[in-house]
Design an enzyme around this catalytic site. Structure first.
Site, PDB file in Angstrom:
ATOM      1  N   GLY A  50      42.057  36.361  26.558  1.00  0.00           N
ATOM      2  CA  GLY A  50      40.850  35.930  25.846  1.00  0.00           C
ATOM      3  C   GLY A  50      39.788  35.480  26.831  1.00  0.00           C
ATOM      4  O   GLY A  50      39.777  35.880  27.992  1.00  0.00           O
ATOM      5  N   GLY A  51      38.923  34.598  26.360  1.00  0.00           N
ATOM      6  CA  GLY A  51      37.830  34.124  27.200  1.00  0.00           C
ATOM      7  C   GLY A  51      38.305  33.442  28.470  1.00  0.00           C
ATOM      8  O   GLY A  51      37.552  33.310  29.433  1.00  0.00           O
TER       9      GLY A  51
ATOM     10  N   GLY B  49      21.270  58.804  52.561  1.00  0.00           N
ATOM     11  CA  GLY B  49      21.032  57.421  52.144  1.00  0.00           C
ATOM     12  C   GLY B  49      22.184  56.522  52.553  1.00  0.00           C
ATOM     13  O   GLY B  49      22.001  55.329  52.812  1.00  0.00           O
ATOM     14  N   ALA B  50      23.380  57.110  52.641  1.00  0.00           N
ATOM     15  CA  ALA B  50      24.552  56.310  53.005  1.00  0.00           C
ATOM     16  C   ALA B  50      24.425  55.774  54.431  1.00  0.00           C
ATOM     17  O   ALA B  50      24.960  54.715  54.747  1.00  0.00           O
ATOM     18  CB  ALA B  50      25.822  57.133  52.843  1.00  0.00           C
TER      19      ALA B  50
HETATM   20  C1  HXC Z   1      48.740  26.253  21.411  1.00  0.00           C
HETATM   21  C2  HXC Z   1      50.309  27.685  22.247  1.00  0.00           C
HETATM   22  C3  HXC Z   1      49.302  28.603  22.602  1.00  0.00           C
HETATM   23  C4  HXC Z   1      47.964  28.256  22.324  1.00  0.00           C
HETATM   24  C5  HXC Z   1      51.194  29.416  23.173  1.00  0.00           C
HETATM   25  N1  HXC Z   1      51.455  28.234  22.619  1.00  0.00           N
HETATM   26  N2  HXC Z   1      49.883  29.665  23.167  1.00  0.00           N
HETATM   27  N3  HXC Z   1      50.030  26.515  21.653  1.00  0.00           N
HETATM   28  N4  HXC Z   1      47.749  27.063  21.713  1.00  0.00           N
HETATM   29  N5  HXC Z   1      46.969  29.051  22.639  1.00  0.00           N
HETATM   30  C6  HXC Z   1      52.746  27.610  22.449  1.00  0.00           C
HETATM   31  C7  HXC Z   1      53.613  28.304  21.421  1.00  0.00           C
HETATM   32  O1  HXC Z   1      53.323  27.814  20.149  1.00  0.00           O
HETATM   33  C8  HXC Z   1      54.988  27.923  21.888  1.00  0.00           C
HETATM   34  O2  HXC Z   1      55.241  26.609  21.473  1.00  0.00           O
HETATM   35  C9  HXC Z   1      54.850  27.878  23.384  1.00  0.00           C
HETATM   36  O3  HXC Z   1      53.460  27.735  23.656  1.00  0.00           O
HETATM   37  C10 HXC Z   1      55.322  29.127  24.065  1.00  0.00           C
HETATM   38  O4  HXC Z   1      54.737  30.237  23.403  1.00  0.00           O
HETATM   39  P1  HXC Z   1      55.581  31.499  22.978  1.00  0.00           P
HETATM   40  O5  HXC Z   1      54.745  32.282  22.064  1.00  0.00           O
HETATM   41  O6  HXC Z   1      56.922  31.052  22.455  1.00  0.00           O
HETATM   42  O7  HXC Z   1      55.810  32.182  24.368  1.00  0.00           O
HETATM   43  P2  HXC Z   1      55.785  33.723  24.722  1.00  0.00           P
HETATM   44  O8  HXC Z   1      56.644  34.489  23.764  1.00  0.00           O
HETATM   45  O9  HXC Z   1      56.110  33.805  26.170  1.00  0.00           O
HETATM   46  O10 HXC Z   1      54.295  34.196  24.483  1.00  0.00           O
HETATM   47  C11 HXC Z   1      53.270  33.672  25.252  1.00  0.00           C
HETATM   48  C12 HXC Z   1      51.912  34.105  24.666  1.00  0.00           C
HETATM   49  C13 HXC Z   1      51.837  33.729  23.185  1.00  0.00           C
HETATM   50  C14 HXC Z   1      51.788  35.630  24.798  1.00  0.00           C
HETATM   51  C15 HXC Z   1      50.838  33.448  25.522  1.00  0.00           C
HETATM   52  O11 HXC Z   1      52.218  32.370  23.037  1.00  0.00           O
HETATM   53  C16 HXC Z   1      50.469  33.911  22.622  1.00  0.00           C
HETATM   54  O12 HXC Z   1      50.076  35.024  22.297  1.00  0.00           O
HETATM   55  N6  HXC Z   1      49.751  32.800  22.488  1.00  0.00           N
HETATM   56  C17 HXC Z   1      48.431  32.803  21.917  1.00  0.00           C
HETATM   57  C18 HXC Z   1      47.460  33.452  22.862  1.00  0.00           C
HETATM   58  C19 HXC Z   1      46.067  33.391  22.314  1.00  0.00           C
HETATM   59  O13 HXC Z   1      45.716  34.153  21.425  1.00  0.00           O
HETATM   60  N7  HXC Z   1      45.322  32.423  22.815  1.00  0.00           N
HETATM   61  C20 HXC Z   1      43.983  32.257  22.455  1.00  0.00           C
HETATM   62  C21 HXC Z   1      43.223  33.300  23.274  1.00  0.00           C
HETATM   63  S1  HXC Z   1      41.532  33.177  22.948  1.00  0.00           S
HETATM   64  P3  HXC Z   1      56.707  26.096  21.062  1.00  0.00           P
HETATM   65  O14 HXC Z   1      56.477  24.709  20.586  1.00  0.00           O
HETATM   66  O15 HXC Z   1      57.183  27.040  20.019  1.00  0.00           O
HETATM   67  O16 HXC Z   1      57.505  26.173  22.335  1.00  0.00           O
HETATM   68  C22 HXC Z   1      41.085  32.057  24.024  1.00  0.00           C
HETATM   69  C23 HXC Z   1      39.679  31.745  23.893  1.00  0.00           C
HETATM   70  C24 HXC Z   1      39.169  31.162  25.136  1.00  0.00           C
HETATM   71  O17 HXC Z   1      41.786  31.569  24.805  1.00  0.00           O
HETATM   72  C25 HXC Z   1      37.724  31.115  24.929  1.00  0.00           C
HETATM   73  C26 HXC Z   1      37.003  30.677  26.119  1.00  0.00           C
HETATM   74  C27 HXC Z   1      35.565  30.832  25.881  1.00  0.00           C
END
Ligand code: HXC
Length: 512
Positions: free
Chosen positions: A168-169, A402-403
Site C-alpha cells: 500500500g502507501g 547526443g550520448a
Molecule cells: C492491524 C494487522 C495488519 C494491519 C496484519 N495485522 N496487518 N493488524 N493492521 N494492517 C495483524 C493480523 O491481524 C495478525 O494479528 C498479525 O498482524 C499477523 O498477520 P497475519 O495476517 O496473520 O500474517 P500473514 O499471514 O503473514 O500476512 C501478513 C500480511 C497480512 C500479508 C501483511 O496480514 C495482510 O494482508 N495485512 C493487511 C495488509 C494491508 O492491507 N494493509 C493496509 C495496506 S494500505 P493476530 O492478532 O491474528 O496475530 C496501507 C495504507 C498506507 O498501508 C497509506 C499510507 C498513505
C-alpha cells in the site's frame, strides 16, 4: 512481542539484544526478529533504544486491552563501524508490524534526530501497513514519515531494508529514501496486492511475482540491491554505508592507501580490435579501481549502464559506465533513469564521479520514443549538468552523437576528460555517416559497395579517433589504457577541494 503487565516487567523486557553474539546457521535460514536485526546491524553494545515503553492510544475494537511495549517498532541510535546512525526496525510480531499513530511518532522522532545531528537513517521495514484499527491516525502517521523522508533527502543518507511485507502507501517511504535493499523470497513491495489486482484487472499473480525482490531488481528497478537472507541484507547495508559520508556537509572516509606505480597493463588489451565486438566494462572497472572495492547498484536492471561505488587509492567514488555487453551500451529510458538517480545521490553526498564511456548513442524506436526517451534521457543530462562534485570522464571507445554530450562531457561541466587512443568521438558511426553524406557519390559509383567502404575509411580516419576533440580541448589528454588508474588517481586528488558556485535559486526543475 511483549504484552505490558508490570513496571518491573516493562523495564526487563525493554532491554535490547537478548545477549546473542554469535551467528549460527539458523540465523541464515529464518527471518530474524526486529531486535536480532538491530543486534547484527550495530556495533556490539552500541545500540541505545528510544521509546521502548511507548504504547498505542487506540481504544477502538478492544485495542485498549492489547498494548505491547514499543508498539511494534524498535527505534534508537548506535554505531556501525564506529559511525553514528539512527535506526528503526519494525516488529512483525506486534500487529503484523502495522503502523499506528505512536509507531509513526517513534520513527519520526529518530528521523528528526538524524537530520538535526547529521547522521544516516536506516529503516528495517517489516509491516502489514497502516494499523487498520486506527484509521486516519495511522494514515496521518505515514504522511508524517513521508514528509520527513523528503526533508531529510539530500541532508543525510537514508537506507531502507525491506525484510518482510511493505504494501500500500507504505511503499512510498522507502521509495523516497536513497537506497532500497530487499530480502529474496521473504519480502515484497506493492501498491496494491494480488487480491486487488485480480479484482481490478483479472490478472492472477502471486505476491512474489508481483512485488518480490526478483521483480523489483529486474523489471521495475524499484530495489537497488537484493539479499539472500536477513544477515546478507544487514551486511549489504553496512557495506553500502561505508562509501557514504555522514551527511551532505561531510566527505566519505578516505581509507589509507600507499601509492605504487599503479600501471595496469591488462587494460591495453581490453578493447577488441573489431569495433563491433563487445567487451565487459566491469573488467575495465576491476582494473581501474582498488581491488575488490566495486559495489554495484541495480546490477540486474538496465544492464546497459553500470552504476556503483568503488575506491580509488582509498577514495570513495561513484562509477557510471556504459556496458558494451548489453545492448552495445546504448542509452535508453531505463538506463537514463537508473544512472540519473545515482548521479544525483553522488552529488548530494560529495562522492566524486568517474564516468566510463563506450556509447553508440540513444536506442531508436517507437517503444523508446513513446516511453519518453526525450524526458528520461534529459534526466541524465540534467543530473550531470547540475553535479558539482569532482567529475572525471574516460572514453574507452565510442562516444557518438547526443550520448557523447550526455556522458559527462567537458561541455556539461566535467573537470577532466581522458580518452584512450581507441576512442571514436563523432556524430555517428562511419557507415551510417558515409551513407548519408556521400549518398550521391556512392549511388553514382560503378561499384557502390566499394565506394561505401572507401568513404567509410575516409570518415573513420577523420573522426573515429580522439584527436579532433583533443585539439579543441574537449579531451584533456589521450592516455594509454595502462596508465588510466594512475592518471585517474592523480586527477581525483587534484580535484579534492573543488568548489563550484551556482546561481541562487529555490530549486531546479529536473524533467521528472
Ligand atoms: C492491524 C494487522 C495488519 C494491519 C496484519 N495485522 N496487518 N493488524 N493492521 N494492517 C495483524 C493480523 O491481524 C495478525 O494479528 C498479525 O498482524 C499477523 O498477520 P497475519 O495476517 O496473520 O500474517 P500473514 O499471514 O503473514 O500476512 C501478513 C500480511 C497480512 C500479508 C501483511 O496480514 C495482510 O494482508 N495485512 C493487511 C495488509 C494491508 O492491507 N494493509 C493496509 C495496506 S494500505 P493476530 O492478532 O491474528 O496475530 C496501507 C495504507 C498506507 O498501508 C497509506 C499510507 C498513505
Amino acid at each position: 512481542m511483549t504484552k505490558i503487565t508490570t513496571l518491573q516487567q516493562k523495564l526487563a523486557e525493554a532491554k535490547v539484544g537478548g545477549g546473542q553474539t554469535r551467528i549460527d546457521a539458523q540465523h541464515k535460514k529464518r527471518k530474524l526478529t526486529a531486535r536480532e536485526r538491530i543486534h547484527f546491524l550495530m556495533d556490539e553494545s552500541s545500540f541505545e533504544e528510544i521509546g521502548a515503553l511507548v504504547a498505542h492510544r487506540c481504544t477502538d475494537f478492544g485495542m485498549e486491552d492489547q498494548k505491547y511495549l514499543g508498539d511494534g517498532v524498535v527505534t534508537g541510535y548506535g554505531t556501525i563501524n564506529g559511525r553514528l546512525v539512527y535506526v528503526f526496525a519494525q516488529d512483525f510480531t506486534v500487529f503484523g508490524g502495522s503502523l499506528s499513530e505512536t509507531h509513526a511518532e517513534k520513527i519520526c522522532k529518530i528521523m528528526d534526530l538524524a537530520v538535526q545531528n547529521g547522521a544516516p537513517l536506516i529503516g528495517l521495514n517489516d509491516s502489514g501497513g497502516a494499523r487498520i484499527q486506527e484509521g486516519v491516525n495511522s494514515l496521518g502517521g505515514y504522511a508524517d514519515i513521508f514528509y520527513r523522508n523528503v526533508l531529510a533527502s539530500g541532508v543525510v543518507p537514508q537506507i531502507s531494508a525491506i525484510m518482510g511485507p511493505c504494501a500500500g502507501g507504505a511503499v512510498y517511504s522507502p521509495a523516497m529514501t536513497d537506497f532500497i535493499i530487499m530480502v529474496e523470497q521473504s519480502s515484497y513491495m506493492f501498491v496494491t496486492g494480488p487480491n486487488v489486482v485480480k479484482t481490478v484487472t483479472n490478472e492472477e499473480v502471486s505476491s512474489e511475482d508481483l512485488g518480490g525482490a526478483s521483480a523489483h531488481s529486474t523489471k521495475s528497478g524499484v530495489t537497488h540491491l537484493t539479499a539472500t537472507n536477513d544477515l546478507d541484507c544487514i551486511n549489504k547495508v553496512k557495506q553500502l554505508l561505508s562509501y557514504m559520508p555522514q551527511n551532505s556537509t561531510d566527505r566519505p572516509a578516505h581509507l589509507p592507501y600507499t601509492l605504487s606505480d599503479e600501471y595496469r597493463y591488462e587494460l591495453d588489451t581490453m578493447v577488441p580490435e573489431n569495433a563491433l565486438q563487445p567487451y565487459n566494462m566491469k573488467d575495465v572497472i576491476a582494473q581501474i579501481t582498488d581491488e575488490g572495492s566495486f559495489f554495484e547498484i541495480q546490477e540486474n536492471y538496465a544492464e546497459n549502464i553500470i552504476c556503483g561505488f568503488a575506491r580509488l587509492a582509498g577514495r570513495s567514488i561513484g562509477i557510471i559506465a556504459n556496458q558494451p555487453m548489453s545492448l552495445a551500451g546504448v542509452l535508453d529510458v531505463n538506463s537514463s533513469k537508473k544512472s540519473a538517480r545515482f548521479v544525483q545521490f553522488c552529488d548530494c553526498f560529495n562522492i566524486p564521479m568517474l564516468v566510463l564511456v563506450d556509447v553508440p548513442g540513444f536506442l531508436p524506436g517507437t517503444d523508446q520514443e513513446w516511453n519518453a526517451i526525450i524526458t528520461n534521457g534529459a534526466k541524465l543530462l540534467f543530473a550531470f549538468s547540475e553535479a558539482t562534485v569532482p567529475r572525471v570522464t574516460l572514453i574507452t571507445r565510442k562516444a557518438y552523437g547526443g550520448a557523447y554530450d550526455v556522458m559527462n562531457s567537458k561541455h556539461i561541466g566535467a573537470d577532466m576528460n581522458f580518452a584512450w587512443p581507441t576512442a571514436e568521438i563523432a556524430v555517428m558511426g562511419a557507415k551510417g555517416a558515409s551513407e548519408i553524406i556521400f549518398k550521391k557519390e556512392i549511388d553514382g559509383a560503378t561499384d557502390p559497395a566499394a565506394k561505401l567502404l572507401e568513404k567509410e575509411r575516409e570518415y573513420a580516419e577523420t573522426f573515429a579517433n580522439p584527436y579532433r576533440a583533443a585539439e579543441r580541448g574537449f579531451i584533456d589528454e589521450v592516455i594509454l589504457p595502462n596508465e588510466s588508474r594512475r592518471k585517474l588517481i592523480k586527477a581525483f586528488a587534484m580535484l579534492e577541494n573543488k568548489v563550484v558556485s551556482r546561481p541562487k535559486k529555490k530549486h531546479s526543475n529536473i524533467p521528472l
